[in-house]
Scaffold this motif. Structure first.
Motif, PDB file in Angstrom:
ATOM      1  N   ASP A  18       0.842  -1.177   0.000  1.00  0.00           N
ATOM      2  CA  ASP A  18       0.000   0.000   0.000  1.00  0.00           C
ATOM      3  C   ASP A  18       0.886   1.238   0.000  1.00  0.00           C
ATOM      4  O   ASP A  18       2.113   1.140  -0.045  1.00  0.00           O
ATOM      5  CB  ASP A  18      -0.966  -0.005   1.185  1.00  0.00           C
ATOM      6  CG  ASP A  18      -0.267  -0.006   2.531  1.00  0.00           C
ATOM      7  OD1 ASP A  18       0.981   0.108   2.577  1.00  0.00           O
ATOM      8  OD2 ASP A  18      -0.961  -0.121   3.556  1.00  0.00           O
ATOM      9  N   THR A  19       0.280   2.403   0.052  1.00  0.00           N
ATOM     10  CA  THR A  19       1.040   3.649  -0.017  1.00  0.00           C
ATOM     11  C   THR A  19       2.023   3.781   1.130  1.00  0.00           C
ATOM     12  O   THR A  19       3.173   4.181   0.923  1.00  0.00           O
ATOM     13  CB  THR A  19       0.079   4.856  -0.043  1.00  0.00           C
ATOM     14  OG1 THR A  19      -0.785   4.728  -1.173  1.00  0.00           O
ATOM     15  CG2 THR A  19       0.846   6.166  -0.143  1.00  0.00           C
ATOM     16  N   TYR A  26       4.950   1.513   0.432  1.00  0.00           N
ATOM     17  CA  TYR A  26       5.749   2.006  -0.686  1.00  0.00           C
ATOM     18  C   TYR A  26       6.520   3.258  -0.287  1.00  0.00           C
ATOM     19  O   TYR A  26       7.655   3.459  -0.706  1.00  0.00           O
ATOM     20  CB  TYR A  26       4.868   2.270  -1.912  1.00  0.00           C
ATOM     21  CG  TYR A  26       5.668   2.435  -3.171  1.00  0.00           C
ATOM     22  CD1 TYR A  26       6.504   1.417  -3.627  1.00  0.00           C
ATOM     23  CD2 TYR A  26       5.624   3.610  -3.901  1.00  0.00           C
ATOM     24  CE1 TYR A  26       7.258   1.565  -4.770  1.00  0.00           C
ATOM     25  CE2 TYR A  26       6.365   3.755  -5.056  1.00  0.00           C
ATOM     26  CZ  TYR A  26       7.180   2.733  -5.480  1.00  0.00           C
ATOM     27  OH  TYR A  26       7.929   2.883  -6.620  1.00  0.00           O
ATOM     28  N   GLN A  27       5.929   4.086   0.552  1.00  0.00           N
ATOM     29  CA  GLN A  27       6.619   5.270   1.063  1.00  0.00           C
ATOM     30  C   GLN A  27       7.861   4.855   1.841  1.00  0.00           C
ATOM     31  O   GLN A  27       8.944   5.413   1.652  1.00  0.00           O
ATOM     32  CB  GLN A  27       5.686   6.093   1.957  1.00  0.00           C
ATOM     33  CG  GLN A  27       6.297   7.369   2.466  1.00  0.00           C
ATOM     34  CD  GLN A  27       6.497   8.371   1.345  1.00  0.00           C
ATOM     35  OE1 GLN A  27       5.548   8.761   0.691  1.00  0.00           O
ATOM     36  NE2 GLN A  27       7.734   8.792   1.125  1.00  0.00           N
ATOM     37  N   ARG A  41      -2.050   1.681  -7.711  1.00  0.00           N
ATOM     38  CA  ARG A  41      -2.581   2.810  -6.929  1.00  0.00           C
ATOM     39  C   ARG A  41      -1.554   3.401  -5.982  1.00  0.00           C
ATOM     40  O   ARG A  41      -1.476   4.608  -5.802  1.00  0.00           O
ATOM     41  CB  ARG A  41      -3.796   2.360  -6.126  1.00  0.00           C
ATOM     42  CG  ARG A  41      -4.993   2.097  -6.959  1.00  0.00           C
ATOM     43  CD  ARG A  41      -6.168   1.722  -6.097  1.00  0.00           C
ATOM     44  NE  ARG A  41      -7.232   1.184  -6.934  1.00  0.00           N
ATOM     45  CZ  ARG A  41      -8.374   0.774  -6.472  1.00  0.00           C
ATOM     46  NH1 ARG A  41      -8.627   0.827  -5.184  1.00  0.00           N
ATOM     47  NH2 ARG A  41      -9.288   0.297  -7.281  1.00  0.00           N
ATOM     48  N   PHE A  42      -0.766   2.537  -5.347  1.00  0.00           N
ATOM     49  CA  PHE A  42       0.182   3.055  -4.364  1.00  0.00           C
ATOM     50  C   PHE A  42       1.373   3.747  -5.015  1.00  0.00           C
ATOM     51  O   PHE A  42       2.102   4.470  -4.358  1.00  0.00           O
ATOM     52  CB  PHE A  42       0.639   1.966  -3.387  1.00  0.00           C
ATOM     53  CG  PHE A  42       1.245   0.744  -4.026  1.00  0.00           C
ATOM     54  CD1 PHE A  42       2.591   0.698  -4.331  1.00  0.00           C
ATOM     55  CD2 PHE A  42       0.464  -0.355  -4.301  1.00  0.00           C
ATOM     56  CE1 PHE A  42       3.150  -0.421  -4.906  1.00  0.00           C
ATOM     57  CE2 PHE A  42       1.016  -1.494  -4.862  1.00  0.00           C
ATOM     58  CZ  PHE A  42       2.355  -1.521  -5.175  1.00  0.00           C
ATOM     59  N   HIS A  43       1.592   3.563  -6.323  1.00  0.00           N
ATOM     60  CA  HIS A  43       2.674   4.274  -7.013  1.00  0.00           C
ATOM     61  C   HIS A  43       2.309   5.729  -7.316  1.00  0.00           C
ATOM     62  O   HIS A  43       3.189   6.556  -7.531  1.00  0.00           O
ATOM     63  CB  HIS A  43       3.012   3.595  -8.345  1.00  0.00           C
ATOM     64  CG  HIS A  43       3.646   2.255  -8.202  1.00  0.00           C
ATOM     65  ND1 HIS A  43       3.412   1.236  -9.083  1.00  0.00           N
ATOM     66  CD2 HIS A  43       4.500   1.762  -7.284  1.00  0.00           C
ATOM     67  CE1 HIS A  43       4.099   0.175  -8.723  1.00  0.00           C
ATOM     68  NE2 HIS A  43       4.768   0.465  -7.622  1.00  0.00           N
ATOM     69  N   SER A  44       1.018   6.001  -7.392  1.00  0.00           N
ATOM     70  CA  SER A  44       0.594   7.341  -7.790  1.00  0.00           C
ATOM     71  C   SER A  44      -0.331   8.010  -6.774  1.00  0.00           C
ATOM     72  O   SER A  44      -1.027   8.959  -7.116  1.00  0.00           O
ATOM     73  CB  SER A  44      -0.108   7.271  -9.150  1.00  0.00           C
ATOM     74  OG  SER A  44      -1.205   6.382  -9.097  1.00  0.00           O
ATOM     75  N   SER A  45      -0.310   7.554  -5.554  1.00  0.00           N
ATOM     76  CA  SER A  45      -1.151   8.142  -4.518  1.00  0.00           C
ATOM     77  C   SER A  45      -0.785   9.601  -4.287  1.00  0.00           C
ATOM     78  O   SER A  45       0.386   9.977  -4.308  1.00  0.00           O
ATOM     79  CB  SER A  45      -0.969   7.365  -3.210  1.00  0.00           C
ATOM     80  OG  SER A  45      -1.593   8.047  -2.146  1.00  0.00           O
ATOM     81  N   LYS A  46      -1.793  10.417  -4.048  1.00  0.00           N
ATOM     82  CA  LYS A  46      -1.537  11.840  -3.769  1.00  0.00           C
ATOM     83  C   LYS A  46      -0.798  12.026  -2.450  1.00  0.00           C
ATOM     84  O   LYS A  46      -0.190  13.063  -2.212  1.00  0.00           O
ATOM     85  CB  LYS A  46      -2.841  12.634  -3.774  1.00  0.00           C
ATOM     86  CG  LYS A  46      -3.804  12.219  -2.697  1.00  0.00           C
ATOM     87  CD  LYS A  46      -5.085  13.004  -2.733  1.00  0.00           C
ATOM     88  CE  LYS A  46      -5.978  12.443  -1.654  1.00  0.00           C
ATOM     89  NZ  LYS A  46      -7.132  13.228  -1.392  1.00  0.00           N
ATOM     90  N   ASP A  47      -0.835  11.006  -1.588  1.00  0.00           N
ATOM     91  CA  ASP A  47      -0.152  11.077  -0.295  1.00  0.00           C
ATOM     92  C   ASP A  47       1.319  10.665  -0.379  1.00  0.00           C
ATOM     93  O   ASP A  47       2.058  10.824   0.591  1.00  0.00           O
ATOM     94  CB  ASP A  47      -0.858  10.186   0.727  1.00  0.00           C
ATOM     95  CG  ASP A  47      -2.286  10.644   0.981  1.00  0.00           C
ATOM     96  OD1 ASP A  47      -2.533  11.867   0.943  1.00  0.00           O
ATOM     97  OD2 ASP A  47      -3.152   9.776   1.211  1.00  0.00           O
ATOM     98  N   LEU A  48       1.736  10.128  -1.515  1.00  0.00           N
ATOM     99  CA  LEU A  48       3.103   9.652  -1.678  1.00  0.00           C
ATOM    100  C   LEU A  48       4.063  10.832  -1.852  1.00  0.00           C
ATOM    101  O   LEU A  48       3.819  11.732  -2.659  1.00  0.00           O
ATOM    102  CB  LEU A  48       3.185   8.729  -2.897  1.00  0.00           C
ATOM    103  CG  LEU A  48       4.474   7.973  -3.103  1.00  0.00           C
ATOM    104  CD1 LEU A  48       4.697   6.970  -1.975  1.00  0.00           C
ATOM    105  CD2 LEU A  48       4.436   7.241  -4.437  1.00  0.00           C
TER     106      LEU A  48
END
Length: 74
Positions: free
Chosen positions: A15-16, A19-20, A43-50
């Motif tokens: 998940d994000t 990945y972070q 999704r976790f590669h392009s999350s706005k929270d990343l």
């Protein structure tokens, strides 16, 4: 860590947040270089929270590109 893959870093939950953590550790392991990581459109590669570290660039592969697929259907 012998292989820098998300599967080795987070074998169960991808998940994000995971990945972070991966990006931060990867960035620290190679602080003196500009690192380009080819990623799919998960999704976790392009999350706005990343927050992508300054020495990392995410290179997104096309949504459909059989030449870049890991395994062939043949």
């Amino acid at each position: 860590m012998s292989s820098w893959t998300i599967s080795n870093f987070c074998p169960v939950l991808r998940d994000t947040a995971c990945y972070q953590a991966f990006l931060e550790e990867f960035s620290k392991a190679y602080p003196d270089s500009l690192n380009i990581l080819q990623v799919d459109n998960g999704r976790f590669h392009s999350s706005k929270d990343l927050v992508v570290p300054e020495n990392v660039i995410l290179l997104f592969q096309p949504a459909y590109c059989p030449e870049l697929q890991r395994f062939s259907d043949e």
